[in-house]
Write a protein that holds these residues in place. Structure first.
Motif, PDB file in Angstrom:
ATOM      1  N   GLY A 104       5.275   7.757  -2.430  1.00  0.00           N
ATOM      2  CA  GLY A 104       4.383   8.320  -1.431  1.00  0.00           C
ATOM      3  C   GLY A 104       5.106   8.721  -0.168  1.00  0.00           C
ATOM      4  N   GLN A 110       4.846   3.705   3.247  1.00  0.00           N
ATOM      5  CA  GLN A 110       4.708   2.468   2.483  1.00  0.00           C
ATOM      6  C   GLN A 110       4.414   1.305   3.434  1.00  0.00           C
ATOM      7  OE1 GLN A 110       8.054   3.961   2.414  1.00  0.00           O
ATOM      8  NE2 GLN A 110       7.195   5.538   1.054  1.00  0.00           N
ATOM      9  N   ILE A 131       7.305   2.066  -4.554  1.00  0.00           N
ATOM     10  CA  ILE A 131       5.939   2.355  -4.099  1.00  0.00           C
ATOM     11  C   ILE A 131       5.731   3.860  -4.027  1.00  0.00           C
ATOM     12  CG2 ILE A 131       4.364   2.227  -2.125  1.00  0.00           C
ATOM     13  CD1 ILE A 131       5.491  -0.547  -1.534  1.00  0.00           C
ATOM     14  N   TRP A 172      -4.617   5.801   1.840  1.00  0.00           N
ATOM     15  CA  TRP A 172      -3.921   4.579   1.433  1.00  0.00           C
ATOM     16  C   TRP A 172      -4.576   3.989   0.188  1.00  0.00           C
ATOM     17  CZ3 TRP A 172       0.553   3.093   3.631  1.00  0.00           C
ATOM     18  CH2 TRP A 172       0.872   3.621   4.887  1.00  0.00           C
ATOM     19  N   ARG A 228      10.322   0.068  -1.461  1.00  0.00           N
ATOM     20  CA  ARG A 228       9.710   1.255  -0.856  1.00  0.00           C
ATOM     21  C   ARG A 228       9.854   2.465  -1.771  1.00  0.00           C
ATOM     22  NH1 ARG A 228       7.946   0.577   4.179  1.00  0.00           N
ATOM     23  NH2 ARG A 228       8.674  -1.271   5.323  1.00  0.00           N
ATOM     24  N   VAL A 265      -1.114  -1.181  -4.028  1.00  0.00           N
ATOM     25  CA  VAL A 265      -0.182  -1.119  -5.158  1.00  0.00           C
ATOM     26  C   VAL A 265       0.481  -2.480  -5.329  1.00  0.00           C
ATOM     27  CG1 VAL A 265       0.321   1.346  -4.908  1.00  0.00           C
ATOM     28  CG2 VAL A 265       1.689  -0.329  -3.658  1.00  0.00           C
ATOM     29  N   ASP A 269      -0.374   8.523   1.058  1.00  0.00           N
ATOM     30  CA  ASP A 269      -0.113   9.922   0.725  1.00  0.00           C
ATOM     31  C   ASP A 269      -0.785  10.815   1.761  1.00  0.00           C
ATOM     32  OD1 ASP A 269       1.300   9.764  -1.929  1.00  0.00           O
ATOM     33  OD2 ASP A 269      -0.517   8.620  -2.407  1.00  0.00           O
ATOM     34  N   GLU A 327       0.839  -1.195   0.000  1.00  0.00           N
ATOM     35  CA  GLU A 327       0.000   0.000   0.000  1.00  0.00           C
ATOM     36  C   GLU A 327       0.879   1.252   0.000  1.00  0.00           C
ATOM     37  OE1 GLU A 327      -3.658  -0.083   2.612  1.00  0.00           O
ATOM     38  OE2 GLU A 327      -2.525  -1.768   3.470  1.00  0.00           O
ATOM     39  N   ARG A 328       0.391   2.266  -0.686  1.00  0.00           N
ATOM     40  CA  ARG A 328       1.053   3.562  -0.715  1.00  0.00           C
ATOM     41  C   ARG A 328       0.224   4.549   0.086  1.00  0.00           C
ATOM     42  NH1 ARG A 328       3.425   7.217  -5.602  1.00  0.00           N
ATOM     43  NH2 ARG A 328       2.941   9.286  -4.717  1.00  0.00           N
TER      44      ARG A 328
END
Length: 392
Positions: free
Chosen positions: A312, A315, A310, A229, A307, A232, A209, A206-207
């Motif tokens: 953002g 991570q 991914i 989230w 990481r 990804v 932001d 998952e990413r």
């Protein structure tokens, strides 16, 4: 969980990396009864040493220079899985040569020299003749040396670098700074394994932001941060080339890591001539143990790649699967200048990379110098207070 490539264990004995037979045209004198060799000068009979400045053998007594004649073949990567399988099968014999002590009779003066553990090249304590053991590096039940990085930093350059480093340690005791009388400074070929691998890693995760929102107004205004989230997946690849792992004990890992930048393109096929006049060690830690450490380092770097891929602000990695191929190794000797000083019952080391001149180490602190500095600082502060107070 990462999957590992199934490499073919087939390969002719002895173990991978076996050295070719020495050239007939050689400067070495072999002492069969002692399983040792020395390098006497063909002009005056004194000892030849490998000189980093000319990259040849040189006599320090008469200045005679002789070219290296035993360097032959090529530096070849070895199959890791096959070597580990053979080492497991030969484990009882592999450790026998470097267990305990071996007493050697110097063929120059008759004095007795003791080789302890992994040391394979030393100097006679009575006449300073460099002596090499032939029964370790050439042993069929130990991994032979695949390559050696010759010393590039000579005695004068190493001593100058060390003096500058030591003199810049203001709070080091005076006795420590006089390391010429208090310590041992020597050029040593240390044992390392290098590892290569091609990796492809697929992952899911998952990413996150961050999103900042402002609420209220005036004195009641405040902000909150929320992380959004989203799932990804992807793939990263990395080629590992000559990842180095130290195979000797007794050296501070923090310091060896600080000087671990080696010009591997200058590694030469192994020849005992490079050891002439220098100390040398074979490996203490077995290949399998070093390979485990190398893999742990590789996996940490792969996780960092994942990481980064991914992206953002945050991570989460849910799964990671790595395919490995081209997994090989080399057993190499790398050059280190080592200062060892015993002060206050403790041992302090300073290491210099014998190829690049990088330096790292530790030193004790002088309580007297620190106390004097504190007193001096207090005196300065007191004077400033008096001067400022008098001017008001």
């Amino acid at each position: 969980m990462a999957t590992e490539e199934h490499l073919s264990p087939d390969g002719p004995p002895p173990l991978p990396g076996s050295a070719p037979p020495p050239a007939r045209d050689t400067h070495a004198v072999h002492h069969e009864t002692q399983a040792t060799r020395t390098y006497p000068c063909g002009t005056c009979g004194s000892a030849l040493v490998f000189d980093p400045g000319v990259q040849q053998l040189r006599c320090r007594s008469c200045g005679n220079v002789q070219a290296l004649v035993e360097v032959q073949g090529a530096v070849v990567e070895q199959d890791l899985r096959g070597a580990i399988a053979q080492m497991r099968a030969q484990a009882p014999q592999v450790n026998a040569l470097v267990a305990g002590e071996k007493e050697i009779v110097c063929q120059s003066c008759g004095g007795h020299t003791t080789f302890t553990g992994s040391w394979t090249a030393q100097r006679c304590p009575f006449c300073a003749t460099p002596i090499q053991r032939d029964d370790v590096h050439d042993a069929p039940d130990r991994l032979a040396v695949d390559g050696v990085l010759p010393f590039q930093v000579d005695d004068a350059a190493a001593d100058a670098a060390l003096k500058q480093w030591v003199s810049s340690r203001w709070f080091a005791p005076t006795e420590f700074k006089e390391y010429g009388r208090a310590g041992s400074f020597a050029s040593i070929y240390t044992a390392w394994f290098t590892f290569d691998a091609d990796t492809w890693t697929s992952y899911t995760g998952e990413r996150g932001d961050d999103r900042t929102e402002t609420h209220g107004s005036g004195d009641d205004e405040y902000t909150t941060t929320t992380t959004d989230w989203r799932r990804v997946s992807g793939q990263v690849s990395r080629r590992f080339d000559d990842l180095t792992v130290l195979a000797n004990d007794g050296l501070n890992p923090k310091h060896t890591a600080a000087i671990d930048t080696w010009p591997m393109d200058k590694v030469q096929p192994f020849s005992p001539e490079f050891m002439a006049g220098h100390l040398s060690r074979t490996y203490d830690d077995p290949l399998e143990q070093c390979a485990t450490r190398a893999r742990s380092t590789m996996e940490t770097m792969i996780e960092r790649d994942v990481r980064s891929d991914i992206g953002g602000d945050h991570q989460r990695i849910h799964s990671r699967d790595t395919r490995w191929s081209g997994v090989t190794f080399k057993h190499v000797l790398l050059p280190v200048w080592l200062l060892t000083v015993i002060y206050g019952g403790q041992t302090y080391q300073v290491l210099i990379n014998g190829a690049t001149g990088q330096i790292a180490g530790e030193r004790p602190y002088s309580k007297v110098k620190i106390a004097a500095a504190v007193v001096a600082a207090l005196v300065v502060i007191a004077l400033l207070v008096i001067l400022l107070g008098g001017g008001s």
